[in-house]
Design a protein around this motif. Structure first.
Motif, PDB file in Angstrom:
ATOM      1  N   UNK A 240       0.831  -1.072  -0.079  1.00 51.84           N
ATOM      2  CA  UNK A 240      -0.247  -0.437   0.173  1.00 51.84           C
ATOM      3  C   UNK A 240       0.750   1.199  -0.117  1.00 51.84           C
ATOM      4  N   UNK A 241       2.170   1.250   0.160  1.00 47.96           N
ATOM      5  CA  UNK A 241       2.384   2.160  -0.087  1.00 47.96           C
ATOM      6  C   UNK A 241       3.280   3.427  -1.156  1.00 47.96           C
ATOM      7  N   UNK A 242       2.698   4.330  -1.354  1.00 49.11           N
ATOM      8  CA  UNK A 242       2.665   5.143  -2.655  1.00 49.11           C
ATOM      9  C   UNK A 242       4.107   4.983  -3.524  1.00 49.11           C
ATOM     10  N   UNK A 243       4.570   4.845  -3.092  1.00 45.17           N
ATOM     11  CA  UNK A 243       5.913   4.708  -3.954  1.00 45.17           C
ATOM     12  C   UNK A 243       6.157   2.882  -4.612  1.00 45.17           C
ATOM     13  N   UNK A 244       5.664   1.995  -3.544  1.00 48.19           N
ATOM     14  CA  UNK A 244       5.953   0.725  -4.451  1.00 48.19           C
ATOM     15  C   UNK A 244       4.359   1.095  -5.285  1.00 48.19           C
ATOM     16  N   UNK A 245       3.083   1.257  -5.116  1.00 46.51           N
ATOM     17  CA  UNK A 245       1.846   1.075  -5.676  1.00 46.51           C
ATOM     18  C   UNK A 245       2.604   2.001  -7.376  1.00 46.51           C
ATOM     19  N   UNK A 246       2.908   3.097  -7.011  1.00 44.88           N
ATOM     20  CA  UNK A 246       3.637   4.124  -8.386  1.00 44.88           C
ATOM     21  C   UNK A 246       4.316   2.848  -8.656  1.00 44.88           C
ATOM     22  N   UNK A 247       5.465   1.800  -8.742  1.00 47.19           N
ATOM     23  CA  UNK A 247       6.306   0.847  -9.360  1.00 47.19           C
ATOM     24  C   UNK A 247       5.363  -0.368 -10.039  1.00 47.19           C
ATOM     25  N   UNK A 248       4.618  -1.035  -9.233  1.00 49.84           N
ATOM     26  CA  UNK A 248       3.743  -1.620  -9.513  1.00 49.84           C
ATOM     27  C   UNK A 248       2.449  -1.623 -10.872  1.00 49.84           C
ATOM     28  N   UNK A 249       2.795  -0.764 -10.916  1.00 46.84           N
ATOM     29  CA  UNK A 249       1.779   0.129 -11.857  1.00 46.84           C
ATOM     30  C   UNK A 249       2.462   0.573 -12.908  1.00 46.84           C
ATOM     31  N   UNK A 250       3.939   1.241 -12.844  1.00 51.17           N
ATOM     32  CA  UNK A 250       4.569   1.112 -14.202  1.00 51.17           C
ATOM     33  C   UNK A 250       4.616  -0.403 -14.702  1.00 51.17           C
ATOM     34  N   UNK A 251       5.313  -1.115 -13.656  1.00 48.21           N
ATOM     35  CA  UNK A 251       5.615  -2.353 -14.090  1.00 48.21           C
ATOM     36  C   UNK A 251       4.461  -3.499 -15.284  1.00 48.21           C
ATOM     37  N   UNK A 252       3.282  -2.711 -14.876  1.00 50.48           N
ATOM     38  CA  UNK A 252       1.904  -3.476 -15.191  1.00 50.48           C
ATOM     39  C   UNK A 252       1.744  -3.446 -16.665  1.00 50.48           C
TER      40      UNK A 252
END
Length: 367
Positions: free
Chosen positions: A274-286
């Protein structure tokens, strides 16, 4: 990345054209060959120094803007914040010093470029300047070293206080295996000379040691949040390095000896997702994975963040793929998962054939 490669190609092409031009000039019979730099040469070099100064500052700013998103997210361990603070301060100091010194170097190279008839002023010595440029680095470096030693001592304080969980990380080309101390939280004796492939005793546990009977051997690491974990690390073959980047933890695994590291996880896997940085990374990766799936026609599953254990030593041809999934969960979820695991006595020390360790992923309580 494509933009950067394009710029690099253009720069190389420009250099090639410039070199060809110089070759053409040298090939002309009437071209004067000056062995000594002229005022024009020095002036041009001064302009080039300024151009290079703009380039290095530009590429630095571009890198911060373009690639800062690839940095690790917030640390998932109790000591991680202090580690990150030390790293941040060190990088800020380096950046400031680099900015000032490079600006002065290139500016002076332009302003005081050689001119015909002009002589440079020579200082035999200047005690004040020498004192300034010596004492300032000494003070700064001494401060960083002392802070670093204090941080290192704090992080490496491996002890049995606060009832830590004892876990062994066993490295071999090219995989990881984890071993828990079981109900007594004590690891049984082990030695590589006791490895018995026929009996599936792949970690070399001492079957005569009663402490080893309840040890739990797994291929997926589960850790309870908020509880200190003491890691005992062994290597079967070559030098490996247990690297857990999200916990700011790393320790070499050396054949023939046991190394140790400890930390306390402070965020569960779900909380870190749920960390914003992780959420952004998951979004970019996917997004990248989806585009690749469309272009190749392959079915590519969406990626989901997980803590991970890697090997940070080049240990062989499959080094890049030597990793283990880490799940940080609540104490209740961890206890429920542990109840479903088989012990060393149940998997190895019985007559019928059985797996060497637990390889079936368990289902969390929430699921």
């Amino acid at each position: 990345m494509t933009t950067l490669l394009t710029l690099a190609v253009l720069v190389l092409v420009a250099i090639a054209i410039w070199q060809l031009t110089k070759i053409f000039e040298l090939s002309q019979l009437k071209t004067e060959n000056h062995q000594i730099a002229t005022d024009s040469d020095n002036k041009n070099n001064g302009y080039l120094l300024f151009a290079f100064l703009v380039f290095i500052y530009g590429i630095t700013i571009f890198s911060f803007w373009k690639y800062s998103k690839f940095l690790l997210p917030e640390a998932g361990s109790a000591h991680g914040e202090e580690f990150d603070d030390l790293m941040l301060v060190s990088m800020v100091i380096i950046f400031i010093v680099q900015t000032i010194t490079q600006a002065l170097l290139h500016y002076f190279g332009y302003k005081y470029s050689g001119k015909k008839g002009q002589k440079a002023v020579f200082y035999a010595d200047n005690d004040r300047l020498e004192f300034i440029w010596t004492i300032i680095p000494v003070i700064v470096l001494a401060g960083l070293i002392l802070w670093g030693l204090y941080t290192w001592t704090t992080i490496m304080d491996v002890n049995d206080e606060d009832d830590p969980l004892i876990v062994e990380l066993y490295a071999q080309q090219f995989n990881w295996t984890a071993r828990y101390g079981g109900g007594d939280n004590v690891l049984g004796g082990a030695n590589v000379r006791m490895i018995d492939i026929d009996k599936a005793n792949v970690l070399g546990l001492d079957e005569s040691d009663t402490y080893a009977h309840d040890d739990v051997i797994v291929k997926e690491l589960h850790l309870p949040v908020g509880r200190k974990v003491n890691f005992k690390m062994r290597s079967q073959d070559v030098l490996h390095s247990a690297y857990m980047p999200h916990f700011r933890a790393q320790m070499n695994c050396v054949p023939g000896m046991i190394t140790e590291f400890s930390f306390t996880p402070i965020y569960t896997t779900e909380e870190m997702r749920a960390n914003p940085d992780v959420v952004d990374k998951v979004k970019r990766t996917n997004k990248i994975r989806a585009e690749k799936a469309v272009s190749t026609g392959e079915a590519i599953d969406p990626w989901e963040f997980d803590y991970i254990l890697l090997c940070n030593k080049i240990c062989g041809k499959s080094h890049y793929n030597m990793q283990m999934k880490i799940i940080v969960e609540t104490e209740e979820e961890y206890n429920e998962w542990m109840k479903g695991q088989s012990t060393f006595a149940q998997t190895v020390m019985k007559d019928e054939a059985s797996p060497a360790f637990n390889t079936v992923n368990s289902v969390s309580v929430g699921e």
